[in-house]
Structure formats: C-alpha cells, structure tokens
Write a protein that holds these residues in place. Structure first.
Motif, PDB file in Angstrom:
ATOM      1  N   ILE A  15       1.269  12.997 -11.183  1.00 47.97           N
ATOM      2  CA  ILE A  15       0.233  12.248 -11.908  1.00 47.97           C
ATOM      3  C   ILE A  15       0.851  10.990 -12.517  1.00 47.97           C
ATOM      4  CG2 ILE A  15      -1.320  12.304 -13.913  1.00 47.97           C
ATOM      5  CD1 ILE A  15      -1.564  15.410 -13.256  1.00 47.97           C
ATOM      6  N   PHE A  16       1.984  11.140 -13.176  1.00 49.09           N
ATOM      7  CA  PHE A  16       2.731  10.013 -13.761  1.00 49.09           C
ATOM      8  C   PHE A  16       2.894   8.890 -12.737  1.00 49.09           C
ATOM      9  CE2 PHE A  16       6.752   7.810 -14.149  1.00 49.09           C
ATOM     10  CZ  PHE A  16       6.971   7.601 -15.502  1.00 49.09           C
ATOM     11  N   ASN A  17       3.231   9.264 -11.504  1.00 47.66           N
ATOM     12  CA  ASN A  17       3.520   8.292 -10.452  1.00 47.66           C
ATOM     13  C   ASN A  17       2.308   7.442 -10.060  1.00 47.66           C
ATOM     14  OD1 ASN A  17       5.536   7.202  -8.616  1.00 47.66           O
ATOM     15  ND2 ASN A  17       4.292   8.116  -7.001  1.00 47.66           N
ATOM     16  N   THR A  18       1.111   7.899 -10.385  1.00 46.84           N
ATOM     17  CA  THR A  18      -0.081   7.112 -10.019  1.00 46.84           C
ATOM     18  C   THR A  18      -0.287   5.906 -10.939  1.00 46.84           C
ATOM     19  OG1 THR A  18      -1.633   8.407 -11.359  1.00 46.84           O
ATOM     20  CG2 THR A  18      -1.273   9.139  -9.064  1.00 46.84           C
ATOM     21  N   TRP A  19       0.470   5.810 -12.039  1.00 47.10           N
ATOM     22  CA  TRP A  19       0.261   4.682 -12.952  1.00 47.10           C
ATOM     23  C   TRP A  19       0.448   3.349 -12.230  1.00 47.10           C
ATOM     24  CZ3 TRP A  19       2.976   0.457 -14.402  1.00 47.10           C
ATOM     25  CH2 TRP A  19       4.328   0.404 -14.054  1.00 47.10           C
ATOM     26  N   ILE A  62       1.414  12.420  -3.379  1.00 48.53           N
ATOM     27  CA  ILE A  62       2.305  13.082  -2.415  1.00 48.53           C
ATOM     28  C   ILE A  62       3.747  12.604  -2.607  1.00 48.53           C
ATOM     29  CG2 ILE A  62       2.879  13.323   0.043  1.00 48.53           C
ATOM     30  CD1 ILE A  62      -0.231  13.217   0.549  1.00 48.53           C
ATOM     31  N   GLY A  63       3.913  11.290  -2.769  1.00 48.42           N
ATOM     32  CA  GLY A  63       5.248  10.731  -3.014  1.00 48.42           C
ATOM     33  C   GLY A  63       5.868  11.292  -4.277  1.00 48.42           C
ATOM     34  N   GLY A  64       5.041  11.485  -5.306  1.00 45.83           N
ATOM     35  CA  GLY A  64       5.512  12.069  -6.558  1.00 45.83           C
ATOM     36  C   GLY A  64       5.961  13.508  -6.381  1.00 45.83           C
ATOM     37  N   LEU A  65       5.187  14.279  -5.627  1.00 44.62           N
ATOM     38  CA  LEU A  65       5.548  15.677  -5.385  1.00 44.62           C
ATOM     39  C   LEU A  65       6.837  15.783  -4.567  1.00 44.62           C
ATOM     40  CD1 LEU A  65       2.014  17.200  -4.628  1.00 44.62           C
ATOM     41  CD2 LEU A  65       3.424  17.626  -6.660  1.00 44.62           C
ATOM     42  N   VAL A  66       6.942  14.923  -3.528  1.00 41.45           N
ATOM     43  CA  VAL A  66       8.148  14.918  -2.688  1.00 41.45           C
ATOM     44  C   VAL A  66       9.364  14.490  -3.520  1.00 41.45           C
ATOM     45  CG1 VAL A  66       9.292  13.792  -0.723  1.00 41.45           C
ATOM     46  CG2 VAL A  66       6.916  14.556  -0.511  1.00 41.45           C
ATOM     47  N   GLY A  67       9.211  13.385  -4.266  1.00 39.33           N
ATOM     48  CA  GLY A  67      10.309  12.881  -5.088  1.00 39.33           C
ATOM     49  C   GLY A  67      10.722  13.866  -6.168  1.00 39.33           C
ATOM     50  N   GLY A  68       9.742  14.503  -6.782  1.00 39.10           N
ATOM     51  CA  GLY A  68      10.021  15.499  -7.814  1.00 39.10           C
ATOM     52  C   GLY A  68      10.749  16.706  -7.241  1.00 39.10           C
ATOM     53  N   TYR A  69      10.330  17.126  -6.054  1.00 32.46           N
ATOM     54  CA  TYR A  69      10.962  18.275  -5.409  1.00 32.46           C
ATOM     55  C   TYR A  69      12.397  17.939  -5.005  1.00 32.46           C
ATOM     56  CZ  TYR A  69      11.499  22.550  -2.773  1.00 32.46           C
ATOM     57  OH  TYR A  69      11.945  23.771  -2.323  1.00 32.46           O
ATOM     58  N   LEU A  70      12.600  16.733  -4.471  1.00 36.25           N
ATOM     59  CA  LEU A  70      13.957  16.288  -4.127  1.00 36.25           C
ATOM     60  C   LEU A  70      14.828  16.241  -5.380  1.00 36.25           C
ATOM     61  CD1 LEU A  70      13.282  13.377  -1.582  1.00 36.25           C
ATOM     62  CD2 LEU A  70      14.308  15.606  -1.084  1.00 36.25           C
ATOM     63  N   GLY A  71      14.229  15.764  -6.468  1.00 35.64           N
ATOM     64  CA  GLY A  71      14.941  15.726  -7.741  1.00 35.64           C
ATOM     65  C   GLY A  71      15.354  17.105  -8.188  1.00 35.64           C
ATOM     66  N   LYS A  72      14.467  18.067  -7.987  1.00 38.15           N
ATOM     67  CA  LYS A  72      14.759  19.462  -8.354  1.00 38.15           C
ATOM     68  C   LYS A  72      15.940  19.988  -7.543  1.00 38.15           C
ATOM     69  CE  LYS A  72      13.674  23.910  -7.060  1.00 38.15           C
ATOM     70  NZ  LYS A  72      13.394  24.545  -5.805  1.00 38.15           N
ATOM     71  N   ILE A  73      15.980  19.670  -6.258  1.00 40.83           N
ATOM     72  CA  ILE A  73      17.077  20.123  -5.395  1.00 40.83           C
ATOM     73  C   ILE A  73      18.398  19.471  -5.822  1.00 40.83           C
ATOM     74  CG2 ILE A  73      18.002  20.027  -3.036  1.00 40.83           C
ATOM     75  CD1 ILE A  73      15.011  20.230  -2.095  1.00 40.83           C
ATOM     76  N   LEU A 129       0.813  -1.220   0.000  1.00 40.53           N
ATOM     77  CA  LEU A 129       0.000   0.000   0.000  1.00 40.53           C
ATOM     78  C   LEU A 129       0.851   1.277   0.000  1.00 40.53           C
ATOM     79  CD1 LEU A 129      -2.868  -1.017   2.474  1.00 40.53           C
ATOM     80  CD2 LEU A 129      -2.804  -1.245  -0.015  1.00 40.53           C
ATOM     81  N   VAL A 130       2.096   1.181   0.487  1.00 44.05           N
ATOM     82  CA  VAL A 130       2.965   2.368   0.477  1.00 44.05           C
ATOM     83  C   VAL A 130       3.923   2.358  -0.715  1.00 44.05           C
ATOM     84  CG1 VAL A 130       2.834   2.744   2.970  1.00 44.05           C
ATOM     85  CG2 VAL A 130       4.690   1.355   2.039  1.00 44.05           C
ATOM     86  N   TYR A 131       3.880   1.282  -1.489  1.00 42.19           N
ATOM     87  CA  TYR A 131       4.764   1.140  -2.646  1.00 42.19           C
ATOM     88  C   TYR A 131       4.691   2.328  -3.604  1.00 42.19           C
ATOM     89  CZ  TYR A 131       6.366  -0.889  -7.139  1.00 42.19           C
ATOM     90  OH  TYR A 131       6.967  -1.107  -8.350  1.00 42.19           O
ATOM     91  N   PRO A 132       3.491   2.771  -4.041  1.00 40.68           N
ATOM     92  CA  PRO A 132       3.440   3.913  -4.969  1.00 40.68           C
ATOM     93  C   PRO A 132       4.058   5.189  -4.400  1.00 40.68           C
ATOM     94  CG  PRO A 132       1.380   2.709  -5.043  1.00 40.68           C
ATOM     95  CD  PRO A 132       2.154   2.166  -3.871  1.00 40.68           C
ATOM     96  N   ALA A 133       3.827   5.456  -3.110  1.00 45.26           N
ATOM     97  CA  ALA A 133       4.400   6.657  -2.484  1.00 45.26           C
ATOM     98  C   ALA A 133       5.920   6.565  -2.455  1.00 45.26           C
ATOM     99  CB  ALA A 133       3.852   6.828  -1.071  1.00 45.26           C
ATOM    100  N   LEU A 134       6.423   5.417  -2.050  1.00 47.24           N
ATOM    101  CA  LEU A 134       7.867   5.207  -1.967  1.00 47.24           C
ATOM    102  C   LEU A 134       8.523   5.258  -3.349  1.00 47.24           C
ATOM    103  CD1 LEU A 134      10.068   4.666   0.125  1.00 47.24           C
ATOM    104  CD2 LEU A 134       9.689   2.215  -0.203  1.00 47.24           C
TER     105      LEU A 134
END
Length: 194
Positions: free
Chosen positions: A119-123, A171-182, A40-45
């Motif tokens: 959105i991509f991450n929800t696939w 949320i995981g996508g936004l966090v991961g994307g933001y970390l990627g930006k940094i 259940l946490v796989y997509p977020a991670l």
C-alpha cells in the motif's frame, strides 16, 4: 506494549536516515521516466528495488506513526520542488491506510508489514495522477522535458492505464517486500517479526 507507544529521538534519527536512503532510491529509479512509456512501470520497479529498504526500516522501528512519517517526507520534498498538491494529498491517504494495516499486525506481523508496504508503494502513483487531477500545472512542469515528451506522457496517463499502474505498484511492493524478507531474514528474526 510500551515499545510501540511513542517514537523516541533514536527512532526519529532512524526515520531521517531511511528517508534519505529511500529518496535516493526513488530518485534513481525515477530516472527511467525520461522515456515516457517507462513512467508507467516506475511504481512497480520502485517497489521491487525499495522493498528491502522499507522492510528493514519496519524491522527496526516497530512503533505507531513511523511508516506514516517516513512515507510523507518524499512527497513533501516533491511539493517543495514544484510539484502540485496531488502527491501530498494522495500520500496522506495512502500512508494512513499503510499505517493502519501495519497496526493491525501489531507492527510485528510479516504478512501485515508486506501488505502495508504494498500500500505504501502506491503513494508514488500520485506523481502520475497529477496529469489527471492537476493537468495544466503538470503539463507546464513537464514542458521542461520538451513538447514531444509532454504530449507522449499526456496520451499515456489515462484512468485506464493508471488502474494498471496501481496494480503494478501493489505487485511490485509485494515482490520487493518479499525479497527484502529473504535478504534480511536475520534482521527479522532478531526483531521478532513473524
């Protein structure tokens, strides 16, 4: 604007390379699914861990169709490996929306790229949706892990829980994307992403 028009051979090679990297990350993170509740946490991670990869890809290939093609390769492989039609159909819808959002930002907007990746991450949620939309076939597939595992998964994957899984994926996508930006600040500046 010519830069955004059509994908060149170089872009397709880049898509291929990033698809392999993404698939390896996806498969590695997916190993947590051996414990049913962690599925259940796989997509977020996955979003948190793969954000840097996809954001770098977006910085490198700022053309229409790129995120759609990249996003369709993993579900196609999954279906070829025996999954049901659900992840593929689900991914087509998700990738069309992700592509549209990215286009809204002219492929260069950090804000729209972040939303597009979320959105991509929800696939990957489509993988779990198989339990609800193609239950018999999915249960048959899961039986390789044993009856106890399959029963636990069947109890966990409900429409109510899936609402939280989708939220976690975003949320995981936004966090991961933001970390990627940094982490990729210099690449973004060079690519002109603002």
């Amino acid at each position: 604007m010519e830069k955004y028009n059509t994908l060149k051979i170089k872009d397709l090679v880049t898509i291929g390379v990033f698809s392999v990297i993404y698939f390896v990350v996806m498969f590695s993170v997916g190993m947590i699914g051996v414990v049913p509740i962690l599925f259940l946490v796989y997509p977020a991670l996955l979003g948190i861990i793969s954000g840097t990869v996809i954001m770098l890809f977006m910085a490198k290939v700022q053309k229409k169709g790129a995120i759609f093609i990249l996003g369709m390769i993993s579900p196609i492989i999954m279906v070829a490996m025996g999954h049901t039609y659900v992840p593929l159909v689900h991914a087509i819808i998700v990738m069309l929306v992700a592509e549209f959002v990215r286009k809204m930002g002219d492929y260069k907007s950090l804000k729209y790229n972040l939303i597009s990746f979320a959105i991509f991450n929800t696939w990957i949620c489509g993988s779990l949706m198989q339990m609800l939309l193609a239950k018999d076939r999915y249960i048959e597939m899961c039986m390789i892990m044993g009856k106890e595992y399959t029963t636990a998964l069947e109890k966990l994957i409900t429409y109510q829980n899936m609402a939280f899984v989708y939220l976690g994926a975003i949320i995981g996508g936004l966090v991961g994307g933001y970390l990627g930006k940094i982490l990729l600040k210099k690449h973004f500046e060079r690519a002109g992403i603002i």
